[in-house]
Design a protein around this motif. Structure first.
Motif, PDB file in Angstrom:
ATOM      1  N   ASN A  96       0.816  -1.223   0.000  1.00  0.00           N
ATOM      2  CA  ASN A  96       0.000   0.000   0.000  1.00  0.00           C
ATOM      3  C   ASN A  96       0.845   1.267   0.000  1.00  0.00           C
ATOM      4  O   ASN A  96       0.377   2.321  -0.415  1.00  0.00           O
ATOM      5  CB  ASN A  96      -0.949   0.009   1.194  1.00  0.00           C
ATOM      6  CG  ASN A  96      -2.179  -0.832   0.945  1.00  0.00           C
ATOM      7  OD1 ASN A  96      -2.181  -1.717   0.085  1.00  0.00           O
ATOM      8  ND2 ASN A  96      -3.232  -0.569   1.683  1.00  0.00           N
ATOM      9  N   ALA A  97       2.077   1.191   0.457  1.00  0.00           N
ATOM     10  CA  ALA A  97       2.955   2.363   0.457  1.00  0.00           C
ATOM     11  C   ALA A  97       3.214   2.862  -0.967  1.00  0.00           C
ATOM     12  O   ALA A  97       3.559   4.030  -1.159  1.00  0.00           O
ATOM     13  CB  ALA A  97       4.270   2.037   1.152  1.00  0.00           C
ATOM     14  N   GLN A  98       3.029   2.005  -1.969  1.00  0.00           N
ATOM     15  CA  GLN A  98       3.248   2.405  -3.363  1.00  0.00           C
ATOM     16  C   GLN A  98       2.010   3.032  -4.008  1.00  0.00           C
ATOM     17  O   GLN A  98       2.067   3.498  -5.142  1.00  0.00           O
ATOM     18  CB  GLN A  98       3.703   1.201  -4.177  1.00  0.00           C
ATOM     19  CG  GLN A  98       5.066   0.687  -3.785  1.00  0.00           C
ATOM     20  CD  GLN A  98       5.543  -0.403  -4.724  1.00  0.00           C
ATOM     21  OE1 GLN A  98       5.226  -0.415  -5.907  1.00  0.00           O
ATOM     22  NE2 GLN A  98       6.320  -1.328  -4.199  1.00  0.00           N
ATOM     23  N   ILE A  99       0.887   3.039  -3.309  1.00  0.00           N
ATOM     24  CA  ILE A  99      -0.362   3.557  -3.875  1.00  0.00           C
ATOM     25  C   ILE A  99      -0.224   4.975  -4.434  1.00  0.00           C
ATOM     26  O   ILE A  99      -0.713   5.248  -5.538  1.00  0.00           O
ATOM     27  CB  ILE A  99      -1.509   3.455  -2.846  1.00  0.00           C
ATOM     28  CG1 ILE A  99      -1.893   1.981  -2.673  1.00  0.00           C
ATOM     29  CG2 ILE A  99      -2.717   4.292  -3.244  1.00  0.00           C
ATOM     30  CD1 ILE A  99      -2.901   1.719  -1.577  1.00  0.00           C
ATOM     31  N   VAL A 133     -10.829  -0.521  -3.146  1.00  0.00           N
ATOM     32  CA  VAL A 133     -11.109   0.482  -2.123  1.00  0.00           C
ATOM     33  C   VAL A 133     -12.032  -0.143  -1.091  1.00  0.00           C
ATOM     34  O   VAL A 133     -12.966  -0.872  -1.443  1.00  0.00           O
ATOM     35  CB  VAL A 133     -11.773   1.727  -2.761  1.00  0.00           C
ATOM     36  CG1 VAL A 133     -12.132   2.758  -1.713  1.00  0.00           C
ATOM     37  CG2 VAL A 133     -10.857   2.320  -3.829  1.00  0.00           C
ATOM     38  N   LYS A 134     -11.775   0.144   0.173  1.00  0.00           N
ATOM     39  CA  LYS A 134     -12.643  -0.371   1.231  1.00  0.00           C
ATOM     40  C   LYS A 134     -14.072   0.076   0.956  1.00  0.00           C
ATOM     41  O   LYS A 134     -14.315   1.248   0.649  1.00  0.00           O
ATOM     42  CB  LYS A 134     -12.179   0.133   2.594  1.00  0.00           C
ATOM     43  CG  LYS A 134     -10.830  -0.425   2.999  1.00  0.00           C
ATOM     44  CD  LYS A 134     -10.365   0.144   4.319  1.00  0.00           C
ATOM     45  CE  LYS A 134      -8.993  -0.416   4.676  1.00  0.00           C
ATOM     46  NZ  LYS A 134      -8.463   0.189   5.909  1.00  0.00           N
ATOM     47  N   PRO A 135     -15.032  -0.849   1.018  1.00  0.00           N
ATOM     48  CA  PRO A 135     -16.422  -0.508   0.691  1.00  0.00           C
ATOM     49  C   PRO A 135     -16.973   0.669   1.494  1.00  0.00           C
ATOM     50  O   PRO A 135     -17.701   1.496   0.956  1.00  0.00           O
ATOM     51  CB  PRO A 135     -17.191  -1.796   1.007  1.00  0.00           C
ATOM     52  CG  PRO A 135     -16.173  -2.881   0.886  1.00  0.00           C
ATOM     53  CD  PRO A 135     -14.880  -2.267   1.319  1.00  0.00           C
ATOM     54  N   VAL A 136     -16.611   0.782   2.747  1.00  0.00           N
ATOM     55  CA  VAL A 136     -17.081   1.895   3.576  1.00  0.00           C
ATOM     56  C   VAL A 136     -16.651   3.221   2.979  1.00  0.00           C
ATOM     57  O   VAL A 136     -17.431   4.167   2.896  1.00  0.00           O
ATOM     58  CB  VAL A 136     -16.553   1.750   5.025  1.00  0.00           C
ATOM     59  CG1 VAL A 136     -16.851   2.977   5.856  1.00  0.00           C
ATOM     60  CG2 VAL A 136     -17.109   0.499   5.675  1.00  0.00           C
ATOM     61  N   TYR A 137     -15.399   3.299   2.517  1.00  0.00           N
ATOM     62  CA  TYR A 137     -14.904   4.545   1.935  1.00  0.00           C
ATOM     63  C   TYR A 137     -15.531   4.800   0.564  1.00  0.00           C
ATOM     64  O   TYR A 137     -15.891   5.929   0.239  1.00  0.00           O
ATOM     65  CB  TYR A 137     -13.376   4.532   1.825  1.00  0.00           C
ATOM     66  CG  TYR A 137     -12.846   5.847   1.310  1.00  0.00           C
ATOM     67  CD1 TYR A 137     -12.784   6.955   2.146  1.00  0.00           C
ATOM     68  CD2 TYR A 137     -12.445   5.988  -0.008  1.00  0.00           C
ATOM     69  CE1 TYR A 137     -12.326   8.173   1.683  1.00  0.00           C
ATOM     70  CE2 TYR A 137     -11.986   7.201  -0.483  1.00  0.00           C
ATOM     71  CZ  TYR A 137     -11.928   8.292   0.369  1.00  0.00           C
ATOM     72  OH  TYR A 137     -11.489   9.502  -0.111  1.00  0.00           O
ATOM     73  N   ALA A 138     -15.662   3.753  -0.236  1.00  0.00           N
ATOM     74  CA  ALA A 138     -16.264   3.913  -1.569  1.00  0.00           C
ATOM     75  C   ALA A 138     -17.692   4.438  -1.464  1.00  0.00           C
ATOM     76  O   ALA A 138     -18.144   5.187  -2.332  1.00  0.00           O
ATOM     77  CB  ALA A 138     -16.233   2.592  -2.324  1.00  0.00           C
ATOM     78  N   ASN A 139     -18.392   4.074  -0.401  1.00  0.00           N
ATOM     79  CA  ASN A 139     -19.777   4.530  -0.223  1.00  0.00           C
ATOM     80  C   ASN A 139     -19.886   5.997   0.169  1.00  0.00           C
ATOM     81  O   ASN A 139     -20.924   6.612  -0.058  1.00  0.00           O
ATOM     82  CB  ASN A 139     -20.482   3.678   0.837  1.00  0.00           C
ATOM     83  CG  ASN A 139     -20.780   2.290   0.328  1.00  0.00           C
ATOM     84  OD1 ASN A 139     -20.922   2.069  -0.873  1.00  0.00           O
ATOM     85  ND2 ASN A 139     -20.864   1.339   1.240  1.00  0.00           N
ATOM     86  N   ILE A 140     -18.842   6.566   0.759  1.00  0.00           N
ATOM     87  CA  ILE A 140     -18.942   7.961   1.203  1.00  0.00           C
ATOM     88  C   ILE A 140     -18.196   8.949   0.311  1.00  0.00           C
ATOM     89  O   ILE A 140     -18.401  10.144   0.423  1.00  0.00           O
ATOM     90  CB  ILE A 140     -18.465   8.127   2.666  1.00  0.00           C
ATOM     91  CG1 ILE A 140     -16.995   7.755   2.805  1.00  0.00           C
ATOM     92  CG2 ILE A 140     -19.343   7.334   3.609  1.00  0.00           C
ATOM     93  CD1 ILE A 140     -16.384   8.133   4.146  1.00  0.00           C
ATOM     94  N   ASP A 154      -5.882   8.012  -0.251  1.00  0.00           N
ATOM     95  CA  ASP A 154      -5.162   7.687   0.971  1.00  0.00           C
ATOM     96  C   ASP A 154      -5.015   6.166   1.061  1.00  0.00           C
ATOM     97  O   ASP A 154      -6.010   5.442   1.002  1.00  0.00           O
ATOM     98  CB  ASP A 154      -5.939   8.217   2.173  1.00  0.00           C
ATOM     99  CG  ASP A 154      -5.218   8.019   3.493  1.00  0.00           C
ATOM    100  OD1 ASP A 154      -4.324   7.159   3.584  1.00  0.00           O
ATOM    101  OD2 ASP A 154      -5.566   8.732   4.454  1.00  0.00           O
ATOM    102  N   PRO A 155      -3.798   5.657   1.190  1.00  0.00           N
ATOM    103  CA  PRO A 155      -3.589   4.209   1.257  1.00  0.00           C
ATOM    104  C   PRO A 155      -4.380   3.520   2.372  1.00  0.00           C
ATOM    105  O   PRO A 155      -4.680   2.327   2.259  1.00  0.00           O
ATOM    106  CB  PRO A 155      -2.083   4.073   1.502  1.00  0.00           C
ATOM    107  CG  PRO A 155      -1.502   5.322   0.927  1.00  0.00           C
ATOM    108  CD  PRO A 155      -2.524   6.386   1.183  1.00  0.00           C
ATOM    109  N   ASP A 156      -4.753   4.255   3.410  1.00  0.00           N
ATOM    110  CA  ASP A 156      -5.551   3.664   4.486  1.00  0.00           C
ATOM    111  C   ASP A 156      -6.952   3.270   4.017  1.00  0.00           C
ATOM    112  O   ASP A 156      -7.631   2.486   4.683  1.00  0.00           O
ATOM    113  CB  ASP A 156      -5.678   4.631   5.665  1.00  0.00           C
ATOM    114  CG  ASP A 156      -4.355   4.835   6.393  1.00  0.00           C
ATOM    115  OD1 ASP A 156      -3.467   3.959   6.268  1.00  0.00           O
ATOM    116  OD2 ASP A 156      -4.206   5.869   7.071  1.00  0.00           O
ATOM    117  N   ASN A 157      -7.385   3.811   2.884  1.00  0.00           N
ATOM    118  CA  ASN A 157      -8.720   3.512   2.360  1.00  0.00           C
ATOM    119  C   ASN A 157      -8.714   2.385   1.339  1.00  0.00           C
ATOM    120  O   ASN A 157      -9.730   2.108   0.713  1.00  0.00           O
ATOM    121  CB  ASN A 157      -9.339   4.771   1.750  1.00  0.00           C
ATOM    122  CG  ASN A 157      -9.536   5.852   2.787  1.00  0.00           C
ATOM    123  OD1 ASN A 157      -9.927   5.573   3.912  1.00  0.00           O
ATOM    124  ND2 ASN A 157      -9.246   7.083   2.417  1.00  0.00           N
TER     125      ASN A 157
END
Length: 181
Positions: free
Chosen positions: A96-99, A126-133, A106-109
């Protein structure tokens, strides 16, 4: 000044010897292998299994699957090729550091990133929670395809050739913008 012999400091000699042996035994190559194995073990790549396209209303163009324990991708072939999918190409997990090299997110997402070894194609989930918002995302999947990034859509896999030459959008002529009128 008197010169002291190492024989008087056996603990120091043992500690230095063990440290030297430890440093000699380590190599960057082993660290990389362990790191890649660790990434693969902790990343759920099954989120990528399936077919993708650049528009949600088009047939599948990319297929990602697992073959013999390795992840691979295939592209659709034109009808003239006599087959639907091309030869499978290997994919690998990237950290994820290469994102930031590929996506402005944000790599955390992001919970998984997979790529061709030449990085012509990089896919991120992308984490579904982030994709939804995030109003800029209408899919949980991002693709970096040869210097450009955008969302891609997971669609049903099919066994129908996609002939880009039959696509009316493929006939667009782009004039040379540097040419004077």
């Amino acid at each position: 000044m008197t010169k002291r012999s190492n024989a008087f400091y056996p603990e120091l000699t043992t500690a230095l010897t063990m440290s030297a042996l430890l440093l000699v035994g380590c190599s960057d190559n082993n660290d990389v292998v362990v790191e890649e194995e660790s990434l693969t073990a902790q990343t759920d790549l099954s989120v990528f299994a399936g077919c993708y396209t650049v528009s949600s209303d088009e047939p599948a163009q990319i297929k990602v699957s697992e073959e013999n324990g390795a992840w691979v991708m295939q592209m659709k072939e034109p009808a003239s090729s006599g087959r639907v999918w091309d030869t499978a190409e290997p994919l690998e997990v990237i950290d994820n550091a290469q994102i930031p090299k590929f996506f402005s997110i944000d790599p955390d997402n992001v919970d998984a990133v997979i790529a061709r070894p030449d990085r012509v194609l990089v896919m991120a989930h992308v984490k579904p929670v982030y994709a939804n918002i995030d109003p800029l995302l209408d899919s949980e999947y991002l693709a970096y395809i040869y210097r450009g990034a955008n969302t891609i859509y997971r669609v049903e896999c099919d066994e129908i050739n996609t002939d880009i030459l039959a696509n009316p959008h493929a006939n667009i002529v782009i004039d040379n913008v540097n040419q004077s009128l």
